[in-house]
Design an enzyme around this catalytic site. Structure first.
Site, PDB file in Angstrom:
ATOM      1  CB  THR A 179      -0.863  -0.236   1.375  1.00  0.00           C
ATOM      2  OG1 THR A 179      -1.271   1.302   1.426  1.00  0.00           O
ATOM      3  CG2 THR A 179      -0.077  -0.214   2.353  1.00  0.00           C
ATOM      4  CG  ASP A 180      -1.150   5.156  -1.036  1.00  0.00           C
ATOM      5  OD1 ASP A 180      -1.615   4.341  -0.100  1.00  0.00           O
ATOM      6  OD2 ASP A 180      -1.865   5.694  -1.597  1.00  0.00           O
ATOM      7  CD  GLU A 181      -3.385   3.549   4.165  1.00  0.00           C
ATOM      8  OE1 GLU A 181      -3.440   3.285   5.407  1.00  0.00           O
ATOM      9  OE2 GLU A 181      -4.629   3.100   3.376  1.00  0.00           O
TER      10      GLU A 181
ATOM     11  CE1 TYR B 161      -3.243  -2.701   5.516  1.00  0.00           C
ATOM     12  CE2 TYR B 161      -3.293  -0.392   5.071  1.00  0.00           C
ATOM     13  CZ  TYR B 161      -3.260  -1.746   4.799  1.00  0.00           C
ATOM     14  OH  TYR B 161      -3.343  -1.919   3.419  1.00  0.00           O
TER      15      TYR B 161
ATOM     16  CE  LYS C  28       0.054  -4.616   2.853  1.00  0.00           C
ATOM     17  NZ  LYS C  28      -0.143  -6.193   2.153  1.00  0.00           N
TER      18      LYS C  28
ATOM     19  NE  ARG D 224      -9.226   5.806   9.812  1.00  0.00           N
ATOM     20  CZ  ARG D 224      -9.133   5.615   8.836  1.00  0.00           C
ATOM     21  NH1 ARG D 224      -8.161   5.902   7.911  1.00  0.00           N
ATOM     22  NH2 ARG D 224      -9.852   4.781   8.101  1.00  0.00           N
TER      23      ARG D 224
HETATM   24  P1  NAD Z   1      -9.381  -7.445   2.194  1.00  0.00           P
HETATM   25  O1  NAD Z   1      -9.550  -7.367   3.515  1.00  0.00           O
HETATM   26  O2  NAD Z   1     -10.663  -7.472   1.424  1.00  0.00           O
HETATM   27  O3  NAD Z   1      -8.919  -8.986   1.851  1.00  0.00           O
HETATM   28  C1  NAD Z   1      -8.048  -9.705   2.718  1.00  0.00           C
HETATM   29  C2  NAD Z   1      -8.009 -11.141   2.469  1.00  0.00           C
HETATM   30  O4  NAD Z   1      -7.111 -11.930   2.892  1.00  0.00           O
HETATM   31  C3  NAD Z   1      -9.430 -11.562   3.084  1.00  0.00           C
HETATM   32  O5  NAD Z   1      -9.935 -12.618   2.201  1.00  0.00           O
HETATM   33  C4  NAD Z   1      -9.043 -12.482   4.223  1.00  0.00           C
HETATM   34  O6  NAD Z   1      -9.763 -13.584   4.676  1.00  0.00           O
HETATM   35  C5  NAD Z   1      -7.658 -12.873   3.834  1.00  0.00           C
HETATM   36  N1  NAD Z   1      -6.439 -13.255   5.012  1.00  0.00           N
HETATM   37  C6  NAD Z   1      -6.368 -12.551   6.004  1.00  0.00           C
HETATM   38  N2  NAD Z   1      -5.628 -12.934   6.725  1.00  0.00           N
HETATM   39  C7  NAD Z   1      -5.189 -14.040   6.257  1.00  0.00           C
HETATM   40  C8  NAD Z   1      -4.100 -15.136   6.634  1.00  0.00           C
HETATM   41  N3  NAD Z   1      -3.761 -15.049   7.833  1.00  0.00           N
HETATM   42  N4  NAD Z   1      -3.940 -16.021   5.704  1.00  0.00           N
HETATM   43  C9  NAD Z   1      -4.682 -16.217   4.736  1.00  0.00           C
HETATM   44  N5  NAD Z   1      -5.536 -15.374   4.219  1.00  0.00           N
HETATM   45  C10 NAD Z   1      -5.846 -14.248   5.163  1.00  0.00           C
HETATM   46  O7  NAD Z   1      -8.077  -6.642   1.599  1.00  0.00           O
HETATM   47  P2  NAD Z   1      -8.230  -6.096   0.183  1.00  0.00           P
HETATM   48  O8  NAD Z   1      -8.410  -4.698   0.322  1.00  0.00           O
HETATM   49  O9  NAD Z   1      -8.627  -7.079  -0.907  1.00  0.00           O
HETATM   50  O10 NAD Z   1      -6.466  -5.915   0.052  1.00  0.00           O
HETATM   51  C11 NAD Z   1      -5.715  -6.942  -0.452  1.00  0.00           C
HETATM   52  C12 NAD Z   1      -4.094  -6.469  -0.430  1.00  0.00           C
HETATM   53  O11 NAD Z   1      -4.080  -5.292  -1.210  1.00  0.00           O
HETATM   54  C13 NAD Z   1      -3.745  -6.100   1.262  1.00  0.00           C
HETATM   55  O12 NAD Z   1      -2.497  -6.687   1.147  1.00  0.00           O
HETATM   56  C14 NAD Z   1      -3.767  -4.676   1.098  1.00  0.00           C
HETATM   57  O13 NAD Z   1      -2.962  -4.157   2.243  1.00  0.00           O
HETATM   58  C15 NAD Z   1      -3.277  -4.294  -0.331  1.00  0.00           C
HETATM   59  N6  NAD Z   1      -4.079  -3.058  -0.700  1.00  0.00           N
HETATM   60  C16 NAD Z   1      -5.220  -2.791  -0.364  1.00  0.00           C
HETATM   61  C17 NAD Z   1      -5.715  -1.470  -0.887  1.00  0.00           C
HETATM   62  C18 NAD Z   1      -7.013  -0.959  -1.052  1.00  0.00           C
HETATM   63  O14 NAD Z   1      -7.628   0.124  -1.099  1.00  0.00           O
HETATM   64  N7  NAD Z   1      -8.248  -2.054  -0.420  1.00  0.00           N
HETATM   65  C19 NAD Z   1      -4.860  -0.504  -1.281  1.00  0.00           C
HETATM   66  C20 NAD Z   1      -3.613  -0.661  -1.629  1.00  0.00           C
HETATM   67  C21 NAD Z   1      -3.123  -2.137  -1.126  1.00  0.00           C
HETATM   68  P1  TYD Z   2     -10.671   4.051   4.155  1.00  0.00           P
HETATM   69  O1  TYD Z   2     -11.587   3.466   3.092  1.00  0.00           O
HETATM   70  O2  TYD Z   2     -11.010   3.382   5.451  1.00  0.00           O
HETATM   71  O3  TYD Z   2      -9.427   3.929   3.700  1.00  0.00           O
HETATM   72  P2  TYD Z   2      -7.684   4.294   4.260  1.00  0.00           P
HETATM   73  O4  TYD Z   2      -8.005   4.798   5.343  1.00  0.00           O
HETATM   74  O5  TYD Z   2      -7.203   3.222   3.840  1.00  0.00           O
HETATM   75  O6  TYD Z   2      -7.387   5.484   3.184  1.00  0.00           O
HETATM   76  O7  TYD Z   2     -10.688   5.419   4.351  1.00  0.00           O
HETATM   77  C1  TYD Z   2     -10.792   6.450   3.397  1.00  0.00           C
HETATM   78  C2  TYD Z   2     -10.874   7.866   3.749  1.00  0.00           C
HETATM   79  O8  TYD Z   2     -12.146   8.078   4.234  1.00  0.00           O
HETATM   80  C3  TYD Z   2     -10.169   8.308   4.951  1.00  0.00           C
HETATM   81  O9  TYD Z   2      -9.641   9.582   4.888  1.00  0.00           O
HETATM   82  C4  TYD Z   2     -10.979   7.966   6.182  1.00  0.00           C
HETATM   83  C5  TYD Z   2     -12.177   8.520   5.661  1.00  0.00           C
HETATM   84  N1  TYD Z   2     -13.466   7.733   6.234  1.00  0.00           N
HETATM   85  C6  TYD Z   2     -14.613   8.759   6.494  1.00  0.00           C
HETATM   86  O10 TYD Z   2     -14.446   9.751   6.756  1.00  0.00           O
HETATM   87  N2  TYD Z   2     -15.688   8.089   7.128  1.00  0.00           N
HETATM   88  C7  TYD Z   2     -15.786   6.788   7.176  1.00  0.00           C
HETATM   89  O11 TYD Z   2     -16.868   5.914   7.916  1.00  0.00           O
HETATM   90  C8  TYD Z   2     -14.597   5.679   6.908  1.00  0.00           C
HETATM   91  C9  TYD Z   2     -14.738   4.341   6.778  1.00  0.00           C
HETATM   92  C10 TYD Z   2     -13.583   6.502   6.262  1.00  0.00           C
END
Ligand code: NAD
Ligand code: TYD
Length: 355
Positions: free
Chosen positions: A133-135, A159, A163, A294
């Protein structure tokens, strides 16, 4: 040939597998622990597809992971598995350390042992792609340039710290043991099958139920949004053409404050699902409420994706309007999916988080 995907029942992993199998004959082994965020209904369209083989396994279970890797001999492992929600990491960080650090360490170990045992062509083509992630780069001021691959790591939430640790471990396995790794750091994703605890699906879900749209703090935090299928195409590009040991930033070139995002969302909802009848409000905008911020809330994320564009010739297809339209339409036509994931556990989380 075969690829092994971890976390393939989650949001991005399931989109990745669906996309993969619609373009390729190559078998996908999907290992997922099925936490609250993992959902086999995301993969319902693949139920009859013999090329998708699912195992309910924790990436930290080295014994089973080794057995599966040795049995299926993947040419690549793509690691999506993670605890992924910032708010949950603030509430209870330990599970994040367990999966995102210890789990990744054990998976790397299993992958490395397997890779060391390969010979010739198989050893040469094997890749371990870590999705991050970019975070990990922390937060930017309004006037700072977007994150490049050489920015210092400055994670601010449990988180992003977990990562960041996993990214370092991935790098170390390349430097120390030669494991052919690739790392991607992507901005915020949105699209079908996203669990409705993250901003966009939570707000669509709440709006359709005429519930409050809770904005943290002043709503002026900036995120760079990328449609999930564009993230999947970037991962494919890195897997096929990326240089071993390199990091690639992936972003949508689409910075928006949370208020701008919600404004676009409300306009599209007003158009696609107009309010009528007994409802007292005229626009979904009237549901916006401001709540406590938050803790440690990152102000701005922005990705400079020049490297992946130039070196791997990758471009996102969707703009924010087209991507959001597809996403809202998907949630409107998949109310059953939403009902099934918003079960008792989910309701408890929402009650506690927004009390
Ligand atoms: P998500 O939470 O929807 O899915 C995560 C999956 O991993 C779930 O199916 C969960 O059951 C599985 N999991 C969790 N712990 C596990 C373990 N110990 N062993 C096996 N499986 C396990 O997350 P997502 O949004 O699909 O993100 C996927 C990846 O992409 C993550 O690594 C996240 O850090 C990265 N990512 C997400 C975003 C975003 O905006 N969602 C952006 C950048 C990077
Ligand atoms: P989120 O989807 O949790 O992603 P991330 O924190 O990984 O960027 O949140 C996106 C943005 O929206 C973040 O600035 C937090 C804000 N947010 C709210 O304002 N209200 C909410 O209920 C949630 C879940 C997020």
């Amino acid at each position: 040939m075969t690829i092994l995907v971890t976390g393939g029942a989650g949001f991005i992993g399931s989109n990745f597998i669906i996309d993969w199998l619609s373009n390729s004959d190559e078998e996908v082994i999907n290992i997922d622990k099925l936490t609250y965020a993992g959902n086999l209904n995301n993969l319902a369209t693949l139920r009859e597809n013999k090329k998708h083989i699912f195992f309910r396994v924790d990436i930290g279970d080295s014994k089973v992971c080794r057995e599966l890797i040795n049995k299926y001999k993947p040419r690549a492992i793509i690691n999506f598995a993670a605890e992924s929600h910032v708010d949950r990491s603030i509430d209870s960080p330990e599970e994040f350390i367990q999966t995102n650090i210890i789990g990744v360490l054990r998976l790397l170990d299993s992958a490395n042992e397997y890779w060391q045992s390969l010979d010739g062509k198989q050893k040469k083509i094997f890749r371990f792609l870590h999705v991050s992630t970019d975070e990990v780069y922390g937060s930017l001021n309004a006037d700072e340039p977007a994150f490049t691959e050489t920015n210092r790591y400055k994670p601010n939430s449990p988180y992003s710290a977990s990562k960041a640790s996993s990214d370092h471990l991935v790098r170390a396995y390349n430097q120390t043991y030669g494991l052919p790794v690739l790392t991607t750091n992507c901005s915020n994703n949105y699209g079908p099958y996203q669990f409705p605890e993250k901003l966009i699906p939570l707000f669509i879900n709440n709006a359709l139920a005429h519930k409050a749209l809770p904005i943290y703090g002043d709503g002026l935090q900036v995120r760079d949004w990328l449609y999930v299928n564009d993230h999947c195409s970037a991962i494919n590009a890195v897997l096929e053409r990326g240089q071993i040991g390199e990091v690639y930033n992936i972003g949508g070139m689409n910075e928006k404050t949370n208020l701008q995002t919600i404004d676009i969302l409300c306009s599209l909802l007003d158009e696609l699902c107009p309010l009528k009848g007994e409802v007292k409000i005229k626009s979904y905008r009237e549901l916006i409420t401001y709540i406590r911020d938050r803790p440690g809330h990152d102000r701005r994320y922005a990705i400079d994706c020049t490297k992946i564009k130039k070196e791997l010739n990758w471009e996102p297809i969707e703009n924010f309007e087209t991507g959001m339209r597809k996403t809202i339409e998907w949630y409107i036509s998949n109310t059953k999916w939403v009902e099934e994931v918003t079960n008792g556990q989910y309701r408890k989380w929402i009650e506690r988080q927004y009390a």
